[in-house]
Motif scaffolding. Structure first.
Motif, PDB file in Angstrom:
ATOM      1  N   THR A 127      -0.241  10.029  16.487  1.00 41.57           N
ATOM      2  CA  THR A 127      -1.304   9.033  16.659  1.00 41.57           C
ATOM      3  C   THR A 127      -1.077   8.304  17.985  1.00 41.57           C
ATOM      4  O   THR A 127      -0.013   8.428  18.582  1.00 41.57           O
ATOM      5  N   PHE A 128      -2.048   7.512  18.386  1.00 41.26           N
ATOM      6  CA  PHE A 128      -1.845   6.640  19.546  1.00 41.26           C
ATOM      7  C   PHE A 128      -2.455   5.272  19.249  1.00 41.26           C
ATOM      8  O   PHE A 128      -3.352   5.155  18.394  1.00 41.26           O
ATOM      9  N   GLY A 129      -1.967   4.260  19.942  1.00 38.27           N
ATOM     10  CA  GLY A 129      -2.481   2.899  19.711  1.00 38.27           C
ATOM     11  C   GLY A 129      -1.925   1.923  20.729  1.00 38.27           C
ATOM     12  O   GLY A 129      -1.352   2.323  21.755  1.00 38.27           O
ATOM     13  N   THR A 130      -2.097   0.654  20.429  1.00 36.67           N
ATOM     14  CA  THR A 130      -1.663  -0.418  21.339  1.00 36.67           C
ATOM     15  C   THR A 130      -0.981  -1.520  20.524  1.00 36.67           C
ATOM     16  O   THR A 130      -1.098  -1.548  19.297  1.00 36.67           O
ATOM     17  N   ALA A 131      -0.336  -2.437  21.237  1.00 32.20           N
ATOM     18  CA  ALA A 131       0.144  -3.665  20.592  1.00 32.20           C
ATOM     19  C   ALA A 131      -0.718  -4.823  21.086  1.00 32.20           C
ATOM     20  O   ALA A 131      -1.193  -4.802  22.235  1.00 32.20           O
ATOM     21  N   ASP A 252       2.848   7.878  18.991  1.00 33.03           N
ATOM     22  CA  ASP A 252       3.904   8.180  18.026  1.00 33.03           C
ATOM     23  C   ASP A 252       3.894   9.690  17.826  1.00 33.03           C
ATOM     24  O   ASP A 252       2.822  10.300  17.681  1.00 33.03           O
ATOM     25  N   ALA A 253       5.087  10.274  17.854  1.00 32.36           N
ATOM     26  CA  ALA A 253       5.186  11.733  17.853  1.00 32.36           C
ATOM     27  C   ALA A 253       5.769  12.249  16.533  1.00 32.36           C
ATOM     28  O   ALA A 253       6.296  11.473  15.737  1.00 32.36           O
ATOM     29  N   VAL A 254       5.639  13.550  16.328  1.00 35.14           N
ATOM     30  CA  VAL A 254       6.301  14.191  15.183  1.00 35.14           C
ATOM     31  C   VAL A 254       7.365  15.120  15.751  1.00 35.14           C
ATOM     32  O   VAL A 254       7.069  15.946  16.627  1.00 35.14           O
ATOM     33  N   CYS A 255       8.595  14.971  15.275  1.00 36.17           N
ATOM     34  CA  CYS A 255       9.710  15.779  15.772  1.00 36.17           C
ATOM     35  C   CYS A 255      10.543  16.263  14.595  1.00 36.17           C
ATOM     36  O   CYS A 255      10.457  15.723  13.481  1.00 36.17           O
ATOM     37  N   ILE A 256      11.382  17.245  14.892  1.00 37.32           N
ATOM     38  CA  ILE A 256      12.326  17.740  13.878  1.00 37.32           C
ATOM     39  C   ILE A 256      13.738  17.448  14.384  1.00 37.32           C
ATOM     40  O   ILE A 256      14.095  17.886  15.484  1.00 37.32           O
ATOM     41  N   THR A 286      -4.497   5.625   8.705  1.00 39.06           N
ATOM     42  CA  THR A 286      -3.681   4.722   9.543  1.00 39.06           C
ATOM     43  C   THR A 286      -4.532   3.832  10.441  1.00 39.06           C
ATOM     44  O   THR A 286      -4.069   2.796  10.896  1.00 39.06           O
ATOM     45  N   LYS A 287      -5.752   4.293  10.760  1.00 34.58           N
ATOM     46  CA  LYS A 287      -6.647   3.603  11.704  1.00 34.58           C
ATOM     47  C   LYS A 287      -6.086   3.642  13.134  1.00 34.58           C
ATOM     48  O   LYS A 287      -6.391   2.786  13.967  1.00 34.58           O
ATOM     49  N   TYR A 288      -5.254   4.657  13.404  1.00 32.41           N
ATOM     50  CA  TYR A 288      -4.842   4.934  14.785  1.00 32.41           C
ATOM     51  C   TYR A 288      -5.613   6.161  15.252  1.00 32.41           C
ATOM     52  O   TYR A 288      -6.218   6.877  14.443  1.00 32.41           O
ATOM     53  N   GLY A 289      -5.554   6.407  16.577  1.00 30.38           N
ATOM     54  CA  GLY A 289      -6.367   7.480  17.141  1.00 30.38           C
ATOM     55  C   GLY A 289      -5.887   8.877  16.790  1.00 30.38           C
ATOM     56  O   GLY A 289      -4.696   9.094  16.561  1.00 30.38           O
ATOM     57  N   THR A 290      -6.834   9.817  16.752  1.00 28.95           N
ATOM     58  CA  THR A 290      -6.474  11.220  16.523  1.00 28.95           C
ATOM     59  C   THR A 290      -6.293  11.941  17.863  1.00 28.95           C
ATOM     60  O   THR A 290      -7.034  11.684  18.815  1.00 28.95           O
ATOM     61  N   CYS A 291      -5.345  12.839  17.908  1.00 31.96           N
ATOM     62  CA  CYS A 291      -5.074  13.631  19.122  1.00 31.96           C
ATOM     63  C   CYS A 291      -5.724  15.001  18.998  1.00 31.96           C
ATOM     64  O   CYS A 291      -5.533  15.867  19.851  1.00 31.96           O
ATOM     65  N   VAL A 292      -6.458  15.222  17.902  1.00 31.05           N
ATOM     66  CA  VAL A 292      -7.125  16.509  17.647  1.00 31.05           C
ATOM     67  C   VAL A 292      -8.638  16.270  17.719  1.00 31.05           C
ATOM     68  O   VAL A 292      -9.241  15.744  16.773  1.00 31.05           O
ATOM     69  N   PRO A 293      -9.266  16.624  18.837  1.00 34.34           N
ATOM     70  CA  PRO A 293     -10.695  16.281  18.994  1.00 34.34           C
ATOM     71  C   PRO A 293     -11.577  16.808  17.862  1.00 34.34           C
ATOM     72  O   PRO A 293     -12.524  16.118  17.454  1.00 34.34           O
ATOM     73  N   ILE A 309      -9.456   1.488  18.775  1.00 37.14           N
ATOM     74  CA  ILE A 309      -8.755   2.750  19.051  1.00 37.14           C
ATOM     75  C   ILE A 309      -8.947   3.152  20.514  1.00 37.14           C
ATOM     76  O   ILE A 309      -8.016   3.617  21.167  1.00 37.14           O
ATOM     77  N   TYR A 310     -10.155   2.922  21.022  1.00 38.85           N
ATOM     78  CA  TYR A 310     -10.471   3.293  22.409  1.00 38.85           C
ATOM     79  C   TYR A 310     -10.861   2.036  23.164  1.00 38.85           C
ATOM     80  O   TYR A 310     -12.052   1.704  23.277  1.00 38.85           O
ATOM     81  N   PRO A 311      -9.859   1.300  23.691  1.00 37.32           N
ATOM     82  CA  PRO A 311     -10.193   0.047  24.386  1.00 37.32           C
ATOM     83  C   PRO A 311     -11.017   0.335  25.646  1.00 37.32           C
ATOM     84  O   PRO A 311     -10.916   1.428  26.219  1.00 37.32           O
ATOM     85  N   PRO A 312     -11.813  -0.657  26.084  1.00 38.98           N
ATOM     86  CA  PRO A 312     -12.593  -0.460  27.311  1.00 38.98           C
ATOM     87  C   PRO A 312     -11.675  -0.248  28.529  1.00 38.98           C
ATOM     88  O   PRO A 312     -10.497  -0.632  28.501  1.00 38.98           O
ATOM     89  N   LYS A 313     -12.266   0.331  29.576  1.00 40.30           N
ATOM     90  CA  LYS A 313     -11.502   0.746  30.762  1.00 40.30           C
ATOM     91  C   LYS A 313     -10.610  -0.378  31.322  1.00 40.30           C
ATOM     92  O   LYS A 313      -9.436  -0.171  31.611  1.00 40.30           O
ATOM     93  N   GLU A 314     -11.186  -1.603  31.443  1.00 36.36           N
ATOM     94  CA  GLU A 314     -10.401  -2.685  32.076  1.00 36.36           C
ATOM     95  C   GLU A 314      -9.176  -3.040  31.228  1.00 36.36           C
ATOM     96  O   GLU A 314      -8.127  -3.413  31.754  1.00 36.36           O
ATOM     97  N   VAL A 315      -9.319  -2.907  29.918  1.00 37.34           N
ATOM     98  CA  VAL A 315      -8.157  -3.193  29.040  1.00 37.34           C
ATOM     99  C   VAL A 315      -7.144  -2.058  29.175  1.00 37.34           C
ATOM    100  O   VAL A 315      -5.930  -2.289  29.344  1.00 37.34           O
ATOM    101  N   LEU A 316      -7.648  -0.834  29.155  1.00 36.82           N
ATOM    102  CA  LEU A 316      -6.754   0.340  29.293  1.00 36.82           C
ATOM    103  C   LEU A 316      -5.886   0.220  30.538  1.00 36.82           C
ATOM    104  O   LEU A 316      -4.699   0.547  30.526  1.00 36.82           O
TER     105      LEU A 316
END
Ligand code: SPD
Length: 342
Positions: A127-131, A252-256, A286-293, A309-316
């Motif tokens: 997932t992806f997100g912000t604080a 946040d990633a998934v690893c082994i 989770t309400k975080y972004g999906t990495c799978v379009p 999930i997708y903040p505007p450009k100036e925030v990004l």
């Protein structure tokens, strides 16, 4: 005789139904709270005839401490970006066998090849997100714009901070106009002093801020975007803001882990998570972004393009990734220990 035979068959059946005797394979997942829904877990269990056990950690540093201390039972872990770099450096991650992850091709290139694992040898994005800051708009008005609101004495004992050393020191660094990844001991010291000054106002350091917000235990929380979004569903007067000084963004990633007892099963689980319909369930929960379009086709309208999930450009543009501070980690560790000890 016939009754005894029936009894024998019944006992045998009961024993075979008992997982501990039937020896179902068990996948052990170590992740953030509120990250793997029962639905996702049970779907995998049913289809693969295994059990999935989910255990949670509250910060990347907790995860690292457990792995360094020799925790060996985990098959799947979910570190964030900078922690992936650290775990690679510590030789704690297993190479992923892409032959077992054909759905790797479903991931958007936007989330691949990042600085922490340039070839995605060890990680796939979850997932992806912000604080930022979640706040109750009925209590806090006008809407906060700056991290400074978390130092405002009128909110004494009414807000929480993340129990996460990089994020919380990061918020203070940003307030002071510095980078989240500062390697200047003076700047880290100033951020620490700022947090010590703030401490008497803080109700609680807690990474699962959503629980506090929903219960009304706090009217404001330093928290992650998805957790704020989830809390807002129950308390619609809540809002989420990314302060004007900027903040962190994460994947946040998934690893082994190298020590995983069930590596192939773990790769099957990763492959399952990357199915569009399953991946949509991750975002829906989770309400975080999906990495799978292609997962978006399975999402309700409000989760496809939501500004949390997708903040505007100036925030990004104001967001920074947390990075492995290398030898400077000890400065962050020490600063955090001092804040917590006060
Ligand atoms: N409740 C799930 C929270 C997941 C947060 N990821 C943290 C990223 C830290 N930089």
């Amino acid at each position: 005789m016939r009754n005894r035979y029936i009894l024998f068959v019944l006992i045998l059946f009961a024993l075979l139904m008992d997982d501990s005797i039937g020896q179902k394979e068990q996948l052990n997942v170590f992740t953030w709270a509120g990250y793997v829904s029962d639905d996702i877990r049970e779907g995998f269990e049913k289809e693969f005839g295994v059990t999935v056990l989910v255990d949670t950690f509250a910060s990347n540093e907790d995860l690292l401490t457990k792995l360094m201390a020799g925790a060996t039972g985990y098959d799947i872990i979910m570190p964030s970006d900078y922690m992936v770099s650290i775990l690679i450096k510590q030789n704690l991650l297993e190479d992923l066998n892409r032959d077992n992850i054909p759905n790797f091709g479903n991931i958007s290139p936007l989330f691949l090849g990042k600085y922490f694992d340039p070839e995605n040898r060890y990680s796939i994005p979850y997932t992806f997100g912000t604080a930022g800051i979640a706040y109750d708009s009925e209590v806090i008005s006008p809407a906060p714009e700056s991290w400074a609101v978390l130092w405002d004495a009128q909110y004494k004992n009414r807000f929480s901070m993340l129990d996460d050393q990089r994020e919380t020191i990061g918020a203070a660094l940003k307030l002071l106009g510095y980078s989240l990844n500062s390697t200047d001991p003076e700047e880290i010291r100033a951020a620490k002093e700022k947090l010590i000054e703030q401490k008497p106002l803080v109700k609680q350091y807690k990474s699962e801020a959503e629980e506090l917000l929903i219960a009304g235990d706090v009217v404001m929380a330093h928290c992650w975007s998805g957790d704020a979004f989830r809390a807002i569903e129950t308390r619609p007067t809540l809002r989420y803001v990314i302060p004007k000084e900027g903040s962190s963004q994460f994947i946040d990633a998934v690893c082994i882990p190298k020590s995983a007892p069930h590596k192939v099963l773990a790769e099957q689980f990763i492959n399952y998570l990357l199915r569009p319909e399953v991946n949509a369930k991750i975002t829906a929960f989770t309400k975080y972004g999906t990495c799978v379009p292609t997962a978006k086709a399975f999402l309700p309208e409000n989760l496809r393009e939501h500004k949390f999930i997708y903040p505007p450009k100036e925030v990004l543009e104001s967001l920074e990734w947390l990075r492995d501070p290398g030898d400077w980690t000890r400065h962050y560790d020490r600063a955090w220990e001092e804040v917590k000890a006060k």
